[in-house]
Design a protein around this motif. Sequence first.
Motif, PDB file in Angstrom:
ATOM      1  N   THR A   1      -3.881  11.074   4.704  1.00  9.64           N
ATOM      2  CA  THR A   1      -3.652  11.319   3.275  1.00  9.64           C
ATOM      3  C   THR A   1      -4.931  11.855   2.647  1.00  9.64           C
ATOM      4  O   THR A   1      -6.011  11.272   2.812  1.00  9.64           O
ATOM      5  CB  THR A   1      -3.229  10.019   2.564  1.00  9.64           C
ATOM      6  N   PHE A   2      -4.802  12.964   1.919  1.00  5.56           N
ATOM      7  CA  PHE A   2      -5.964  13.631   1.336  1.00  5.56           C
ATOM      8  C   PHE A   2      -5.840  13.695  -0.185  1.00  5.56           C
ATOM      9  O   PHE A   2      -4.744  13.823  -0.729  1.00  5.56           O
ATOM     10  CB  PHE A   2      -6.104  15.054   1.881  1.00  5.56           C
ATOM     11  N   VAL A   3      -6.994  13.622  -0.860  1.00  9.06           N
ATOM     12  CA  VAL A   3      -7.039  13.736  -2.312  1.00  9.06           C
ATOM     13  C   VAL A   3      -6.799  15.182  -2.719  1.00  9.06           C
ATOM     14  O   VAL A   3      -7.297  16.118  -2.097  1.00  9.06           O
ATOM     15  CB  VAL A   3      -8.408  13.264  -2.846  1.00  9.06           C
ATOM     16  N   THR A   4      -6.012  15.369  -3.766  1.00  7.74           N
ATOM     17  CA  THR A   4      -5.789  16.692  -4.356  1.00  7.74           C
ATOM     18  C   THR A   4      -6.555  16.732  -5.666  1.00  7.74           C
ATOM     19  O   THR A   4      -6.178  16.076  -6.625  1.00  7.74           O
ATOM     20  CB  THR A   4      -4.286  16.924  -4.625  1.00  7.74           C
ATOM     21  N   ASP A   5      -7.628  17.481  -5.705  1.00 10.67           N
ATOM     22  CA  ASP A   5      -8.484  17.486  -6.891  1.00 10.67           C
ATOM     23  C   ASP A   5      -8.041  18.574  -7.858  1.00 10.67           C
ATOM     24  O   ASP A   5      -8.571  19.664  -7.882  1.00 10.67           O
ATOM     25  CB  ASP A   5      -9.937  17.702  -6.485  1.00 10.67           C
TER      26      ASP A   5
ATOM     27  N   ILE B   1       0.836  -1.202   0.000  1.00 10.42           N
ATOM     28  CA  ILE B   1       0.000   0.000   0.000  1.00 10.42           C
ATOM     29  C   ILE B   1       0.867   1.246   0.000  1.00 10.42           C
ATOM     30  O   ILE B   1       0.611   2.218  -0.731  1.00 10.42           O
ATOM     31  CB  ILE B   1      -0.941   0.012   1.219  1.00 10.42           C
ATOM     32  N   ARG B   2       1.933   1.226   0.807  1.00 11.17           N
ATOM     33  CA  ARG B   2       2.806   2.401   0.905  1.00 11.17           C
ATOM     34  C   ARG B   2       3.440   2.730  -0.443  1.00 11.17           C
ATOM     35  O   ARG B   2       3.523   3.887  -0.842  1.00 11.17           O
ATOM     36  CB  ARG B   2       3.883   2.154   1.967  1.00 11.17           C
ATOM     37  N   LYS B   3       3.887   1.697  -1.179  1.00 11.86           N
ATOM     38  CA  LYS B   3       4.494   1.924  -2.493  1.00 11.86           C
ATOM     39  C   LYS B   3       3.474   2.544  -3.451  1.00 11.86           C
ATOM     40  O   LYS B   3       3.792   3.462  -4.206  1.00 11.86           O
ATOM     41  CB  LYS B   3       5.018   0.615  -3.074  1.00 11.86           C
ATOM     42  N   ALA B   4       2.234   2.040  -3.425  1.00  9.57           N
ATOM     43  CA  ALA B   4       1.185   2.573  -4.303  1.00  9.57           C
ATOM     44  C   ALA B   4       0.892   4.025  -3.967  1.00  9.57           C
ATOM     45  O   ALA B   4       0.745   4.873  -4.856  1.00  9.57           O
ATOM     46  CB  ALA B   4      -0.078   1.723  -4.177  1.00  9.57           C
ATOM     47  N   MET B   5       0.828   4.343  -2.665  1.00  6.26           N
ATOM     48  CA  MET B   5       0.518   5.705  -2.255  1.00  6.26           C
ATOM     49  C   MET B   5       1.661   6.656  -2.583  1.00  6.26           C
ATOM     50  O   MET B   5       1.437   7.838  -2.878  1.00  6.26           O
ATOM     51  CB  MET B   5       0.204   5.743  -0.759  1.00  6.26           C
ATOM     52  N   GLU B   6       2.888   6.166  -2.563  1.00  7.13           N
ATOM     53  CA  GLU B   6       4.038   6.998  -2.919  1.00  7.13           C
ATOM     54  C   GLU B   6       3.957   7.428  -4.386  1.00  7.13           C
ATOM     55  O   GLU B   6       4.301   8.566  -4.730  1.00  7.13           O
ATOM     56  CB  GLU B   6       5.339   6.248  -2.644  1.00  7.13           C
ATOM     57  N   ILE B   7       3.509   6.524  -5.258  1.00  7.51           N
ATOM     58  CA  ILE B   7       3.350   6.872  -6.669  1.00  7.51           C
ATOM     59  C   ILE B   7       2.254   7.918  -6.835  1.00  7.51           C
ATOM     60  O   ILE B   7       2.406   8.909  -7.559  1.00  7.51           O
ATOM     61  CB  ILE B   7       3.026   5.629  -7.515  1.00  7.51           C
ATOM     62  N   LEU B   8       1.127   7.730  -6.123  1.00  4.38           N
ATOM     63  CA  LEU B   8       0.026   8.684  -6.206  1.00  4.38           C
ATOM     64  C   LEU B   8       0.450  10.060  -5.686  1.00  4.38           C
ATOM     65  O   LEU B   8       0.074  11.092  -6.248  1.00  4.38           O
ATOM     66  CB  LEU B   8      -1.173   8.166  -5.402  1.00  4.38           C
ATOM     67  N   ALA B   9       1.260  10.067  -4.631  1.00  2.00           N
ATOM     68  CA  ALA B   9       1.749  11.336  -4.085  1.00  2.00           C
ATOM     69  C   ALA B   9       2.707  12.009  -5.058  1.00  2.00           C
ATOM     70  O   ALA B   9       2.672  13.231  -5.247  1.00  2.00           O
ATOM     71  CB  ALA B   9       2.428  11.095  -2.739  1.00  2.00           C
ATOM     72  N   ALA B  10       3.559  11.205  -5.716  1.00  3.42           N
ATOM     73  CA  ALA B  10       4.511  11.756  -6.685  1.00  3.42           C
ATOM     74  C   ALA B  10       3.780  12.368  -7.874  1.00  3.42           C
ATOM     75  O   ALA B  10       4.258  13.339  -8.476  1.00  3.42           O
ATOM     76  CB  ALA B  10       5.471  10.666  -7.153  1.00  3.42           C
ATOM     77  N   GLU B  11       2.609  11.822  -8.234  1.00  4.53           N
ATOM     78  CA  GLU B  11       1.816  12.368  -9.344  1.00  4.53           C
ATOM     79  C   GLU B  11       1.002  13.588  -8.921  1.00  4.53           C
ATOM     80  O   GLU B  11       0.387  14.250  -9.759  1.00  4.53           O
ATOM     81  CB  GLU B  11       0.855  11.303  -9.886  1.00  4.53           C
ATOM     82  N   GLY B  12       0.980  13.864  -7.620  1.00  6.88           N
ATOM     83  CA  GLY B  12       0.217  15.015  -7.151  1.00  6.88           C
ATOM     84  C   GLY B  12      -1.254  14.732  -6.946  1.00  6.88           C
ATOM     85  O   GLY B  12      -2.050  15.649  -6.777  1.00  6.88           O
ATOM     86  N   LEU B  13      -1.642  13.457  -6.942  1.00 12.27           N
ATOM     87  CA  LEU B  13      -3.052  13.100  -6.764  1.00 12.27           C
ATOM     88  C   LEU B  13      -3.458  13.059  -5.304  1.00 12.27           C
ATOM     89  O   LEU B  13      -4.635  13.180  -4.981  1.00 12.27           O
ATOM     90  CB  LEU B  13      -3.338  11.747  -7.420  1.00 12.27           C
ATOM     91  N   VAL B  14      -2.501  12.841  -4.413  1.00  8.37           N
ATOM     92  CA  VAL B  14      -2.784  12.853  -2.983  1.00  8.37           C
ATOM     93  C   VAL B  14      -1.686  13.637  -2.272  1.00  8.37           C
ATOM     94  O   VAL B  14      -0.565  13.774  -2.765  1.00  8.37           O
ATOM     95  CB  VAL B  14      -2.867  11.429  -2.383  1.00  8.37           C
ATOM     96  N   THR B  15      -2.031  14.154  -1.108  1.00  4.59           N
ATOM     97  CA  THR B  15      -1.080  14.843  -0.243  1.00  4.59           C
ATOM     98  C   THR B  15      -1.074  14.140   1.109  1.00  4.59           C
ATOM     99  O   THR B  15      -2.133  13.934   1.707  1.00  4.59           O
ATOM    100  CB  THR B  15      -1.484  16.319  -0.043  1.00  4.59           C
ATOM    101  N   ARG B  16       0.103  13.776   1.570  1.00  2.00           N
ATOM    102  CA  ARG B  16       0.241  13.063   2.847  1.00  2.00           C
ATOM    103  C   ARG B  16       0.637  14.068   3.925  1.00  2.00           C
ATOM    104  O   ARG B  16       1.677  14.710   3.834  1.00  2.00           O
ATOM    105  CB  ARG B  16       1.272  11.947   2.708  1.00  2.00           C
ATOM    106  N   MET B  17      -0.204  14.198   4.954  1.00  2.00           N
ATOM    107  CA  MET B  17       0.012  15.159   6.031  1.00  2.00           C
ATOM    108  C   MET B  17       0.281  14.413   7.330  1.00  2.00           C
ATOM    109  O   MET B  17      -0.567  13.631   7.791  1.00  2.00           O
ATOM    110  CB  MET B  17      -1.202  16.078   6.177  1.00  2.00           C
ATOM    111  N   ARG B  18       1.437  14.666   7.912  1.00  2.00           N
ATOM    112  CA  ARG B  18       1.818  13.988   9.143  1.00  2.00           C
ATOM    113  C   ARG B  18       0.808  14.284  10.254  1.00  2.00           C
ATOM    114  O   ARG B  18       0.479  15.435  10.528  1.00  2.00           O
ATOM    115  CB  ARG B  18       3.212  14.443   9.579  1.00  2.00           C
TER     116      ARG B  18
END
Length: 259
Positions: free
Chosen positions: A71-75, A50-67
């Motif tokens: 993790t939130f969707v970037t529309d 799951i972490r690897k998949a979310m890292e790709i989504l974050a790199a594409e700018g589709l999600v933002t991970r907030m400590r």
Amino acid sequence: MSEVVSPTPLYHRVYAVMRERIVNGYYPENIPVPSEAELAESFAVSRITIRKAMEILAAEGLVTRMRGRGTFVTDRAQRTQLNRTVVSNVNGLFSYLNAVGESTRLRVISLDRGEAPPRIARLMEIAPDAEVVRSVRVRDLDGRPYSLSMAYLLPEIGAQIGQEDLARTNMIDLVQRAGASVEQVEQVLTATLADEYAAQHLAIPIGSPLMRLIRVFVDARLGPFYAAEILYCADRYEYRVSLKREPGKDFLLHGTQPE
């Protein structure tokens, strides 16, 4: 019967499903997506997957991970001003292309001569081995690749266009400066997947969903003189058409009579 094993890595399959959900509005913007533990249970995979998949989504700018928050969707799709109705006439198309040009930045990848792909040669009504002028450009929007555009032009038009022109001017303006008159435009919109070339220039994983738009521009004297094949990231492009009923031209269902 032996089990069929997919050659696609498990994390990429999770990424593809999550990406499709995000693009289609499955997750609200203001509510965090399920946690890694919840997604791992849902997909029946490890948290590392799951972490690897979310890292790709974050790199594409589709999600933002907030400590500490999740993790939130970037529309991005709803924020871009390029997602608007395209009027079904040439002037409406030109207006749209000008808006795209004003909102994006051009990068020239190549300009050369050679053959067009067979499908493009057929649309341009030229021989498969006919020489055309070819150009490849990337448009950036908000600092990220928005589209990959391949242009094919008859030599009498393309020969007048230089690399510096391509870097700062819309192609539709360049071809008209070269003497072409756009009388008609044919468009075809299809879905496809990113190959190695598209993935490299759009900065996305191979196999990512893309929208492919092919436009053929027709001059009354030259015939089809310019074909453009444009690839858009599926989450960054939306195509809308407005259809209106013509007064006095109601459609009657078969077998019915007007009252």
